[in-house]
Enzyme design. Structure first.
Site, mmCIF file in Angstrom:
data_model
loop_
_atom_site.group_PDB
_atom_site.id
_atom_site.type_symbol
_atom_site.label_atom_id
_atom_site.label_comp_id
_atom_site.label_asym_id
_atom_site.label_seq_id
_atom_site.Cartn_x
_atom_site.Cartn_y
_atom_site.Cartn_z
ATOM 1 N N ASP A 66 10.703 -16.979 -3.585
ATOM 2 C CA ASP A 66 9.639 -17.585 -2.787
ATOM 3 C C ASP A 66 8.961 -18.724 -3.550
ATOM 4 O O ASP A 66 9.206 -18.927 -4.749
ATOM 5 C CB ASP A 66 8.607 -16.525 -2.375
ATOM 6 C CG ASP A 66 8.294 -15.516 -3.483
ATOM 7 O OD1 ASP A 66 8.553 -15.826 -4.660
ATOM 8 O OD2 ASP A 66 7.786 -14.439 -3.173
ATOM 9 N N ASP A 135 0.166 -4.299 -1.049
ATOM 10 C CA ASP A 135 0.243 -4.066 0.401
ATOM 11 C C ASP A 135 1.678 -3.806 0.868
ATOM 12 O O ASP A 135 1.965 -3.803 2.054
ATOM 13 C CB ASP A 135 -0.370 -5.248 1.169
ATOM 14 C CG ASP A 135 0.377 -6.561 0.937
ATOM 15 O OD1 ASP A 135 1.406 -6.564 0.211
ATOM 16 O OD2 ASP A 135 -0.059 -7.594 1.497
ATOM 17 N N HIS A 137 4.401 -5.682 0.223
ATOM 18 C CA HIS A 137 5.294 -6.825 0.448
ATOM 19 C C HIS A 137 6.383 -6.889 -0.618
ATOM 20 O O HIS A 137 6.171 -6.461 -1.756
ATOM 21 C CB HIS A 137 4.520 -8.154 0.545
ATOM 22 C CG HIS A 137 3.912 -8.648 -0.732
ATOM 23 N ND1 HIS A 137 2.592 -9.040 -0.820
ATOM 24 C CD2 HIS A 137 4.416 -8.839 -1.983
ATOM 25 C CE1 HIS A 137 2.347 -9.446 -2.058
ATOM 26 N NE2 HIS A 137 3.439 -9.334 -2.777
ATOM 27 N N GLU A 142 4.830 -10.249 4.101
ATOM 28 C CA GLU A 142 3.598 -9.477 4.219
ATOM 29 C C GLU A 142 3.720 -8.445 5.341
ATOM 30 O O GLU A 142 4.644 -8.526 6.157
ATOM 31 C CB GLU A 142 2.430 -10.437 4.518
ATOM 32 C CG GLU A 142 2.172 -11.474 3.419
ATOM 33 C CD GLU A 142 1.465 -10.897 2.187
ATOM 34 O OE1 GLU A 142 1.634 -9.698 1.890
ATOM 35 O OE2 GLU A 142 0.749 -11.665 1.512
#
Ligand code: F6R
Length: 260
Positions: A66, A135, A137, A142
């Site tokens: 990313d 979270d 990811h 996400e």
């Protein structure tokens, strides 16, 4: 899915060993690189093996997961620069052999499609290193990300931006809002997934990843569907695993020759 619970230093050696084996057996292998803190010890161990034991990446290729959108080309936290600093410049990748999504492209949609094509043209990723967000990811997929997603633009959650503010002098305003990220289906196309997590902050995400229902709300759970996924966690990150004792026992009784 194999779960290994061990001290962080040992986990890094296990991950580096898997990459070492792969690249020595197939010098043209394609490695998937992650940024963030989780893989740093793995990169240090790879550098050590390169310097002291002749491990060479001269014919290998690497793809990043990313990149932030709109971050200055020379910003130290631009993922392309982070990867250059932490691993690419410390081993012997050929020029241009390490690639990432272009978060500064004029046409971001075309840049994402181009990135997918480059991975396919390289023959796909053989071994993908991953970290996990608090979270759930992986890469920057996400919660709510399509389980079938490919490389695309995403908006970072408030939680991820807060988690990453430490890399931007604790100044939340400096953390970009958008990124380009390999999708969950892109990541699932890699032949072997190796995820590292350490610290109590990751415990719930690791529990969901390994033992929760497969759901876009915890994107890493898609890894349960992968035929060759390895989850390397320290005691703190493993602290919410219901089957922790079983994973420990399984690893202790694992035949030495088996590898990850
Ligand atoms: C980084 C990435 C992210 C991180 C995750 C964990 O390329 O894709 O998914 O792996 O945010 O970050 P750390 O390792 O810093 O806890």
């Amino acid at each position: 899915m194999e779960v290994v619970i061990a001290p962080a230093d040992q986990l890094a050696v296990l991950a580096a060993e898997a990459i070492d084996k792969l690249v020595r057996a197939t010098p043209t292998a394609v490695v998937g690189l992650a940024t963030g803190s989780s893989p740093l010890k793995v990169y240090d161990e790879l550098v050590r093996r390169h310097t002291e034991e002749g491990l060479s990446f001269a014919q290998a290729k690497a793809f990043m997961l990313d990149e932030y959108v709109g971050i200055a080309e020379d910003h130290p936290e631009r993922y392309r620069n982070v990867i250059e600093k932490e691993i690419a410049s410390r081993v012997d990748f050929a020029p241009g052999a390490v690639q990432g999504p272009d978060g500064n492209a004029e046409d971001l949609v075309a840049a994402c499609a181009d990135y997918e094509r480059k991975i396919v043209d390289a023959g796909g990723v053989d071994l993908q290193i991953l970290g996990i967000g608090t979270d759930g990811h992986i890469a920057f997929n996400e919660p709510g990300s399509s389980l079938a997603s490919r490389t695309r633009i995403k908006t970072l959650t408030a939680q991820t931006r807060e988690d990453n503010a430490r890399f931007f002098g604790d100044d939340l305003a400096q953390v970009p809002q958008h990124c380009l990220t390999q999708g969950l289906a892109t990541i699932m196309s890699a032949k072997h997934l190796v995820l590292l997590a350490s610290g109590k902050g990751k415990a719930e995400a690791v529990h969901q990843l390994v033992e929760g229902p497969v759901s876009a709300m915890w994107p890493a759970t898609i890894m349960q569907m992968h035929p060759h996924a390895t989850v390397l966690v320290d005691d703190a990150a493993a602290s919410r695993l219901q089957l922790g004792d079983y994973y420990r026992q399984t690893f202790l009784s694992k035949p030495e020759w088996q590898g990850l």
